[in-house]
Design a protein around this motif. Structure first.
Motif, PDB file in Angstrom:
ATOM      1  N   LEU A 283      -8.959  11.287  10.368  1.00 50.51           N
ATOM      2  CA  LEU A 283      -8.572  12.211   9.312  1.00 50.51           C
ATOM      3  C   LEU A 283      -7.316  11.766   8.578  1.00 50.51           C
ATOM      4  O   LEU A 283      -6.927  12.386   7.600  1.00 50.51           O
ATOM      5  CB  LEU A 283      -8.354  13.610   9.895  1.00 50.51           C
ATOM      6  N   ILE A 284      -6.647  10.713   9.062  1.00 54.02           N
ATOM      7  CA  ILE A 284      -5.453  10.193   8.411  1.00 54.02           C
ATOM      8  C   ILE A 284      -5.769   8.816   7.836  1.00 54.02           C
ATOM      9  O   ILE A 284      -6.248   7.933   8.554  1.00 54.02           O
ATOM     10  CB  ILE A 284      -4.275  10.086   9.406  1.00 54.02           C
ATOM     11  N   SER A 285      -5.536   8.638   6.555  1.00 56.51           N
ATOM     12  CA  SER A 285      -5.865   7.378   5.884  1.00 56.51           C
ATOM     13  C   SER A 285      -4.917   6.275   6.335  1.00 56.51           C
ATOM     14  O   SER A 285      -3.738   6.511   6.605  1.00 56.51           O
ATOM     15  CB  SER A 285      -5.780   7.544   4.363  1.00 56.51           C
ATOM     16  N   LYS A 286      -5.461   5.071   6.400  1.00 55.23           N
ATOM     17  CA  LYS A 286      -4.644   3.890   6.719  1.00 55.23           C
ATOM     18  C   LYS A 286      -4.181   3.265   5.404  1.00 55.23           C
ATOM     19  O   LYS A 286      -4.989   2.764   4.630  1.00 55.23           O
ATOM     20  CB  LYS A 286      -5.467   2.885   7.539  1.00 55.23           C
ATOM     21  N   LYS A 287      -2.879   3.348   5.132  1.00 52.64           N
ATOM     22  CA  LYS A 287      -2.356   2.804   3.882  1.00 52.64           C
ATOM     23  C   LYS A 287      -1.041   2.085   4.159  1.00 52.64           C
ATOM     24  O   LYS A 287      -0.278   2.455   5.064  1.00 52.64           O
ATOM     25  CB  LYS A 287      -2.149   3.908   2.833  1.00 52.64           C
ATOM     26  N   GLU A 288      -0.773   1.088   3.370  1.00 49.54           N
ATOM     27  CA  GLU A 288       0.431   0.282   3.573  1.00 49.54           C
ATOM     28  C   GLU A 288       1.656   0.903   2.901  1.00 49.54           C
ATOM     29  O   GLU A 288       2.693   1.073   3.498  1.00 49.54           O
ATOM     30  CB  GLU A 288       0.197  -1.137   3.033  1.00 49.54           C
ATOM     31  N   GLU A 289       1.509   1.265   1.618  1.00 48.75           N
ATOM     32  CA  GLU A 289       2.667   1.773   0.889  1.00 48.75           C
ATOM     33  C   GLU A 289       2.675   3.296   0.922  1.00 48.75           C
ATOM     34  O   GLU A 289       1.639   3.939   1.135  1.00 48.75           O
ATOM     35  CB  GLU A 289       2.633   1.292  -0.563  1.00 48.75           C
ATOM     36  N   GLU A 290       3.848   3.860   0.706  1.00 45.85           N
ATOM     37  CA  GLU A 290       4.000   5.306   0.667  1.00 45.85           C
ATOM     38  C   GLU A 290       3.667   5.819  -0.729  1.00 45.85           C
ATOM     39  O   GLU A 290       4.136   5.285  -1.731  1.00 45.85           O
ATOM     40  CB  GLU A 290       5.432   5.696   1.055  1.00 45.85           C
ATOM     41  N   LEU A 291       2.867   6.882  -0.788  1.00 42.61           N
ATOM     42  CA  LEU A 291       2.431   7.446  -2.062  1.00 42.61           C
ATOM     43  C   LEU A 291       2.925   8.877  -2.171  1.00 42.61           C
ATOM     44  O   LEU A 291       2.978   9.607  -1.176  1.00 42.61           O
ATOM     45  CB  LEU A 291       0.901   7.413  -2.169  1.00 42.61           C
ATOM     46  N   SER A 292       3.276   9.289  -3.379  1.00 35.43           N
ATOM     47  CA  SER A 292       3.717  10.667  -3.586  1.00 35.43           C
ATOM     48  C   SER A 292       2.519  11.610  -3.511  1.00 35.43           C
ATOM     49  O   SER A 292       1.403  11.258  -3.879  1.00 35.43           O
ATOM     50  CB  SER A 292       4.396  10.798  -4.954  1.00 35.43           C
ATOM     51  N   GLY A 293       2.774  12.830  -3.038  1.00 37.35           N
ATOM     52  CA  GLY A 293       1.725  13.835  -2.944  1.00 37.35           C
ATOM     53  C   GLY A 293       0.883  13.756  -1.688  1.00 37.35           C
ATOM     54  O   GLY A 293      -0.092  14.493  -1.572  1.00 37.35           O
ATOM     55  N   THR A 294       1.219  12.895  -0.744  1.00 36.89           N
ATOM     56  CA  THR A 294       0.460  12.735   0.494  1.00 36.89           C
ATOM     57  C   THR A 294       1.330  13.163   1.673  1.00 36.89           C
ATOM     58  O   THR A 294       2.415  12.636   1.869  1.00 36.89           O
ATOM     59  CB  THR A 294       0.014  11.277   0.683  1.00 36.89           C
TER      60      THR A 294
END
Length: 455
Positions: A283-294
């Protein structure tokens, strides 16, 4: 000669009328009453047609202290997710109804379970041939001789085979395909569904054999047939999920033997359904950079804590009226939170579009994710990302206060286990900080959260 007569049934709620009328007085729906032919035949015992109902053993009333429940051991389905949703396994003599959209995996789930069970299981299919079921069983790759496959739709023939094979568990796929000789109407009609379910309930209670039914779903997402069908059975399970995603969610809408707040999660693979033991990872996405609104929120389904990802997008309204859209979250509660941010915290969001999404295709009604929704909306509005190792678990009141929630200890333990460094909770929660490595940030108002995140 059996007497034949016609009865009018409401196709929405199953109410019965002596003559046709435009509106159903029970559910207030219009043009849902249809005529069906009903033949009243003498009903005999399901096991011995020559035995009349008067010869059956009459039960006697007992004091509640005299009732023995020690021998009521449940059937272990060898599926931890299904056992959790059922409350510990199948109860002897229970009737379970499993509903879901076409192609969601209802038949695959029950066939997969019946092929793993150590008990003798009779799988009755009225929709597929034995060869089709054999092809699916080969794909699942489960080898057992305890599963018997029967393709039959007439209940009297099914009971004859049950008497001959004496199974421990009976699975019916599906209840809408069965028909009984006692009713003169087509399979799937209101009267046939009610009569076939009544016969199966009588068989289950008299023999202490658990029966699982598969039910179809209407366009509205409700189980097809009269509403009384859900009242007759002991347990109603809902198999949910988007066919575009690989994850499936099993919920209990009704359970006489356990909680209705438990949740089971599966992953649809080519070889069948796989149990997901740690749903927070999917349920948690795997992402490298930090994104606003998440933002990550800590929620609880039954006794199981989950970490879910909430995404928000706030942009200037292109049209005259700002849009409000929520996926997996209550839209009215989103509007309430936006009003609190406007009135109490001073954020001007009235002229902006707000879109909210809970990833993974899951729907959450837990008010404890309110603070995460607030943080996601403000992060997108300010275009400032929130650290990936922050999570939130608190309810937001109409005065802008951060309210305490239940089971906060479990949420903190789950966040710590998954490697989060800080969790935001209400300062009014009673928390024992014993052996906790995670930073517990106590907040009382929305202003405290804004100052900590964006100050």
């Amino acid at each position: 000669m059996a007497k034949t007569k016609t009865v009018f049934f409401c196709q929405n709620c199953g109410a019965q009328y002596a003559k046709w009328q435009g509106q159903c007085t029970s559910c207030k729906e219009w043009n849902t009453i249809a005529e069906e032919v009903v033949q009243k035949a003498q009903k005999n015992d399901w096991k011995n047609p020559s035995t009349s109902s008067k010869e059956r053993r009459v039960s006697k009333p007992l004091k509640i202290s005299e009732i023995d429940t020690s021998h009521e051991a449940r059937y272990n389905t060898d599926d931890s997710e299904l056992n959790r949703v059922l409350g510990g396994g199948l109860v002897p003599g229970s009737l379970t109804l499993l509903g879901g959209e076409p192609g969601i995996g209802k038949s695959t789930l029950l066939l997969q379970i019946s092929l793993k069970l150590p008990y003798k299981t009779l799988y009755v299919s009225g929709e597929e041939s034995q060869k089709q079921i054999k092809m699916r069983a080969e794909r699942i790759q489960s080898k057992t001789d305890n599963c018997l496959i029967l393709t039959e739709t007439k209940t009297q023939n099914i009971f004859r085979q049950i008497e001959a094979t004496e199974p421990d568990i009976v699975i019916i796929d599906s209840i809408q395909t069965l028909h009984s000789d006692y009713i003169e109407s087509s399979a799937g009609s209101i009267s046939q569904i009610r009569e076939c379910t009544t016969e199966l309930i009588k068989f289950a209670k008299e023999t202490a054999t658990p029966v699982i039914l598969i039910g179809h779903i209407t366009k509205d997402g409700n189980i097809a047939g009269p509403k009384i069908l859900e009242h007759m059975v002991d347990t109603v399970l809902q198999f949910e999920g988007d066919r575009n995603h690989v994850y499936r969610i099993l919920r209990a809408l009704k359970n006489r033997f356990g909680s209705t707040s438990e949740l089971g999660i599966y992953e649809m693979l080519g070889s069948g359904l796989r149990e997901v033991s740690n749903p927070s990872e999917i349920l948690i996405s795997k992402k490298e950079e930090e994104l606003s609104g998440t933002v990550i929120a800590a929620t609880v389904e039954g006794m199981r804590p989950l970490m879910i990802e909430i995404q928000a997008l706030v942009s200037t309204a292109v049209y005259g009226t700002p849009q409000r859209s929520a996926t997996g979250y209550n839209l009215k509660r989103l509007n309430m939170i936006l009003a609190v941010l406007e009135k109490r915290a001073g954020f001007r969001l009235g002229a902006k579009d707000v879109f909210l999404n809970i990833t993974g295709g899951i729907s959450v009604n837990d008010p404890a994710i309110d603070l995460a929704v607030v943080a996601a909306i403000l992060s997108s509005n300010e275009d400032i990302p929130i650290a990936k190792d922050y999570c939130f678990a608190a309810e937001v009141g109409l005065a802008g206060e951060i309210r305490p929630i239940n089971k906060v200890e479990q949420r903190i333990q789950e966040a710590e286990k998954l490697g989060f460094s800080t969790i935001f909770v209400s300062k009014y929660n009673k928390i024992s900080r014993k052996n906790t490595q995670i930073n517990i940030q106590l907040v009382a108002k929305i202003e405290d959260v804004v100052e900590y995140l964006f100050g």
